[in-house]
Enzyme design. Structure first.
Site, PDB file in Angstrom:
ATOM      1  N   HIS A   1      49.151  26.845  29.470  1.00  0.00           N
ATOM      2  CA  HIS A   1      50.018  26.310  29.168  1.00  0.00           C
ATOM      3  C   HIS A   1      50.792  25.850  31.103  1.00  0.00           C
ATOM      4  O   HIS A   1      51.692  26.069  31.070  1.00  0.00           O
ATOM      5  CB  HIS A   1      51.391  25.725  28.202  1.00  0.00           C
ATOM      6  CG  HIS A   1      51.175  24.380  27.794  1.00  0.00           C
ATOM      7  ND1 HIS A   1      51.609  23.645  26.857  1.00  0.00           N
ATOM      8  CD2 HIS A   1      51.605  22.759  29.483  1.00  0.00           C
ATOM      9  CE1 HIS A   1      51.563  22.328  27.207  1.00  0.00           C
ATOM     10  NE2 HIS A   1      51.172  21.614  28.063  1.00  0.00           N
TER      11      HIS A   1
ATOM     12  N   GLY B   1      49.151  23.679  33.178  1.00  0.00           N
ATOM     13  CA  GLY B   1      48.365  22.973  33.602  1.00  0.00           C
ATOM     14  C   GLY B   1      49.053  21.827  34.664  1.00  0.00           C
ATOM     15  O   GLY B   1      48.488  21.905  35.952  1.00  0.00           O
TER      16      GLY B   1
ATOM     17  N   ARG C   1      39.522   4.369  23.867  1.00  0.00           N
ATOM     18  CA  ARG C   1      39.142   3.398  24.005  1.00  0.00           C
ATOM     19  C   ARG C   1      38.838   1.890  24.490  1.00  0.00           C
ATOM     20  O   ARG C   1      38.411   1.145  23.217  1.00  0.00           O
ATOM     21  CB  ARG C   1      40.450   2.801  23.708  1.00  0.00           C
ATOM     22  CG  ARG C   1      41.761   3.984  22.780  1.00  0.00           C
ATOM     23  CD  ARG C   1      42.959   3.563  22.040  1.00  0.00           C
ATOM     24  NE  ARG C   1      43.902   4.232  22.869  1.00  0.00           N
ATOM     25  CZ  ARG C   1      45.443   3.982  22.938  1.00  0.00           C
ATOM     26  NH1 ARG C   1      45.736   3.792  22.191  1.00  0.00           N
ATOM     27  NH2 ARG C   1      45.981   4.467  24.307  1.00  0.00           N
TER      28      ARG C   1
ATOM     29  N   GLY D   1      41.682   7.827  31.153  1.00  0.00           N
ATOM     30  CA  GLY D   1      43.541   8.050  32.063  1.00  0.00           C
ATOM     31  C   GLY D   1      43.974   7.980  33.213  1.00  0.00           C
ATOM     32  O   GLY D   1      42.577   8.373  33.532  1.00  0.00           O
ATOM     33  N   ARG D   2      45.127   8.312  33.315  1.00  0.00           N
ATOM     34  CA  ARG D   2      45.334   9.280  34.813  1.00  0.00           C
ATOM     35  C   ARG D   2      44.584  10.149  34.893  1.00  0.00           C
ATOM     36  O   ARG D   2      44.329  10.302  36.158  1.00  0.00           O
ATOM     37  CB  ARG D   2      47.214   9.127  34.559  1.00  0.00           C
ATOM     38  CG  ARG D   2      47.575   7.760  34.428  1.00  0.00           C
ATOM     39  CD  ARG D   2      48.548   7.130  35.060  1.00  0.00           C
ATOM     40  NE  ARG D   2      49.582   8.235  33.893  1.00  0.00           N
ATOM     41  CZ  ARG D   2      50.186   7.347  32.687  1.00  0.00           C
ATOM     42  NH1 ARG D   2      50.043   5.745  33.333  1.00  0.00           N
ATOM     43  NH2 ARG D   2      50.592   7.700  31.853  1.00  0.00           N
ATOM     44  N   ILE D   3      44.950  11.560  33.771  1.00  0.00           N
ATOM     45  CA  ILE D   3      44.704  12.211  34.389  1.00  0.00           C
ATOM     46  C   ILE D   3      43.409  12.664  33.803  1.00  0.00           C
ATOM     47  O   ILE D   3      42.411  13.061  35.363  1.00  0.00           O
ATOM     48  CB  ILE D   3      44.912  13.815  33.242  1.00  0.00           C
ATOM     49  CG1 ILE D   3      46.530  13.569  33.485  1.00  0.00           C
ATOM     50  CG2 ILE D   3      44.709  15.273  33.216  1.00  0.00           C
ATOM     51  CD1 ILE D   3      47.323  14.332  32.211  1.00  0.00           C
TER      52      ILE D   3
ATOM     53  N   THR E   1      43.513  20.505  28.632  1.00  0.00           N
ATOM     54  CA  THR E   1      44.027  20.784  29.718  1.00  0.00           C
ATOM     55  C   THR E   1      44.952  19.957  28.511  1.00  0.00           C
ATOM     56  O   THR E   1      46.465  19.524  29.448  1.00  0.00           O
ATOM     57  CB  THR E   1      43.674  20.807  31.036  1.00  0.00           C
ATOM     58  OG1 THR E   1      43.456  19.453  31.109  1.00  0.00           O
ATOM     59  CG2 THR E   1      43.425  21.891  31.437  1.00  0.00           C
TER      60      THR E   1
ATOM     61  N   GLU F   1      51.242  27.038  19.541  1.00  0.00           N
ATOM     62  CA  GLU F   1      51.758  27.612  20.926  1.00  0.00           C
ATOM     63  C   GLU F   1      53.256  27.915  20.042  1.00  0.00           C
ATOM     64  O   GLU F   1      54.303  27.515  19.954  1.00  0.00           O
ATOM     65  CB  GLU F   1      51.729  26.557  22.386  1.00  0.00           C
ATOM     66  CG  GLU F   1      50.613  26.041  22.908  1.00  0.00           C
ATOM     67  CD  GLU F   1      50.384  25.133  24.133  1.00  0.00           C
ATOM     68  OE1 GLU F   1      51.089  25.375  24.745  1.00  0.00           O
ATOM     69  OE2 GLU F   1      49.619  25.309  24.469  1.00  0.00           O
TER      70      GLU F   1
ATOM     71  N   ARG G   1      46.302  19.507  24.710  1.00  0.00           N
ATOM     72  CA  ARG G   1      47.117  19.326  23.869  1.00  0.00           C
ATOM     73  C   ARG G   1      45.854  20.221  23.041  1.00  0.00           C
ATOM     74  O   ARG G   1      44.925  19.018  22.283  1.00  0.00           O
ATOM     75  CB  ARG G   1      47.657  18.435  22.940  1.00  0.00           C
ATOM     76  CG  ARG G   1      49.245  17.613  23.500  1.00  0.00           C
ATOM     77  CD  ARG G   1      50.134  19.056  24.038  1.00  0.00           C
ATOM     78  NE  ARG G   1      51.262  18.475  24.609  1.00  0.00           N
ATOM     79  CZ  ARG G   1      51.273  18.927  26.076  1.00  0.00           C
ATOM     80  NH1 ARG G   1      50.790  18.727  26.853  1.00  0.00           N
ATOM     81  NH2 ARG G   1      52.518  18.102  26.701  1.00  0.00           N
TER      82      ARG G   1
HETATM   83  C1  8YV Z   1      54.362  20.450  30.960  1.00  0.00           C
HETATM   84  C2  8YV Z   1      52.442  19.053  29.468  1.00  0.00           C
HETATM   85  O1  8YV Z   1      54.467  21.709  30.024  1.00  0.00           O
HETATM   86  O2  8YV Z   1      53.732  16.997  30.546  1.00  0.00           O
HETATM   87  C3  8YV Z   1      53.070  17.367  29.749  1.00  0.00           C
HETATM   88  O3  8YV Z   1      52.971  16.928  28.341  1.00  0.00           O
HETATM   89  O4  8YV Z   1      51.791  19.596  28.740  1.00  0.00           O
HETATM   90  C4  8YV Z   1      53.702  19.771  30.753  1.00  0.00           C
HETATM   91  O5  8YV Z   1      53.730  19.017  32.166  1.00  0.00           O
HETATM   92  C5  8YV Z   1      55.575  20.119  29.373  1.00  0.00           C
HETATM   93  O6  8YV Z   1      55.181  19.079  29.135  1.00  0.00           O
HETATM   94  C6  8YV Z   1      57.377  20.009  30.244  1.00  0.00           C
HETATM   95  O7  8YV Z   1      57.726  19.574  28.605  1.00  0.00           O
END
Ligand code: 8YV
Length: 331
Positions: A293, A295, A181, A159-161, A241, A272, A243
């Protein structure tokens, strides 16, 4: 004059974002950044028009069902919406939004940092200099790592990341492979010289490095299961990076402990903020790099995320479809 909507924000946000929230809304801020208890969340949704949670707030069916009639929008401060029961919200007519795009580049930067950290022994090396006298001086065979350029990177979730990771990794001299997918556009595929793998199993078996960049959904829970991790080459390593729930963490630990995988760099964990003590042990042995966490944790990114939340709320309040609405059938 319309009354300002009551917006409950569960965590401390950057000052400039909070100031803007206060100007625009009746903003209930969390000045001391203490995590709200379940009872406090339930109290909040009973009165708020808009709830702004983060990844640390579990907005499950129970909380959504406790919402008062005025709660119309959950504007997540975050990209991943695995903390929210989106179908339950939809059933109650509550819209959910997230903050995509603005954190992709920061997360991809951190993915590259982690990708280099394991084979180039970054943390191990840095920790040697923390104690005076531990470094006896340079030598030709001192602190040898492994090179990453020329290796095959398999991206799980383009995806974007994932795409932002691919662009960087290509510039680092890695060849880009991905499982998704569906394939990305022919133009993006050509730009990245990327190879699409329909079969995740086959891709895992052939890669030197795996980067996890897909969302956490029921369909991706333990996507990297014990069986799939066992398909990877013993010289390969994993970067996550995304979940923690996407990887079977127990199985990953077992693979690392028995040398069936060479390493892992993890910014996220299954439970976490608890981190399995075995991972800490592996980190001390230099096999694993672990981060809490971080990222997307840049000041600029957090301000951009705050702006996105504000745009989503304002658009919604004005009676339009917010730009980052999350559709329940997509989670
Ligand atoms: C944040 C992230 O730590 O956006 C996400 O999915 O994991 C991170 O940007 C977190 O979500 C902030 O709610």
């Amino acid at each position: 004059v319309n009354k300002k909507p009551l917006v409950v924000i569960t965590r401390k946000l950057p000052d400039s974002v909070e100031t803007r929230m206060r100007e625009l809304f009746e903003a209930r801020l969390n000045v001391d950044d203490r995590r709200l208890s379940k009872a406090e969340l339930i109290e909040a949704v009973q009165h708020a028009n808009v709830l702004v949670p983060t990844v640390t707030d579990r907005i499950d069916e129970e909380i959504i069902n406790a919402a008062g009639p005025n709660l119309k929008l959950i504007a997540n401060f975050g990209n991943g919406v695995d903390n929210i029961d989106v179908p339950a919200a939809a059933k109650r007519g509550i819209t959910v939004t997230n903050t995509p795009n603005v954190l992709s580049e920061d997360t991809a930067d951190m993915t590259m940092a982690l990708m280099l950290a394991v084979p180039r022994r970054l943390v191990e090396g840095a920790s040697i200099l923390l104690d005076d006298g531990k470094w006896e001086g340079w030598g030709p065979t001192w602190m040898l790592g492994r090179r990453i350029w020329g290796k095959r990177l398999g991206i799980v979730g383009m995806g974007r990341i994932g795409t932002a990771v691919a662009r960087r990794a290509k510039a680092f001299g890695l060849s880009i492979h991905y499982h998704n997918r569906k394939p990305v556009s022919p133009r993006t595929e050509a730009e990245l010289e990327a190879t699409y793998w329909d079969s995740l199993d086959q891709m895992l078996a052939r890669m030197d490095i795996i980067s996890v960049n897909c969302p956490s959904t029921p369909a991706t829970f333990h996507l990297l299961s014990a069986r799939r991790l066992a398909l990877m080459q013993p010289s390969a390593f994993i970067v996550n990076t995304a979940r923690g729930q996407i990887i079977d963490e127990q199985a990953l630990i077992a693979q690392l402990e028995t040398g069936k995988l060479s390493g892992a760099a993890l910014d996220v964990f299954e439970h976490e903020p608890a981190v399995n003590s075995k991972l800490r042990k592996l980190a001390k042995a230099g096999k694993v790099v672990i981060l809490p966490h971080m990222g997307s944790a840049t000041l600029e990114g957090r301000i951009d995320m705050g702006e996105k939340v504000i745009i989503n709320i304002r658009t919604f309040i004005d009676g339009h479809r917010p730009p980052d609405r999350v559709l329940p059938n997509l989670v």
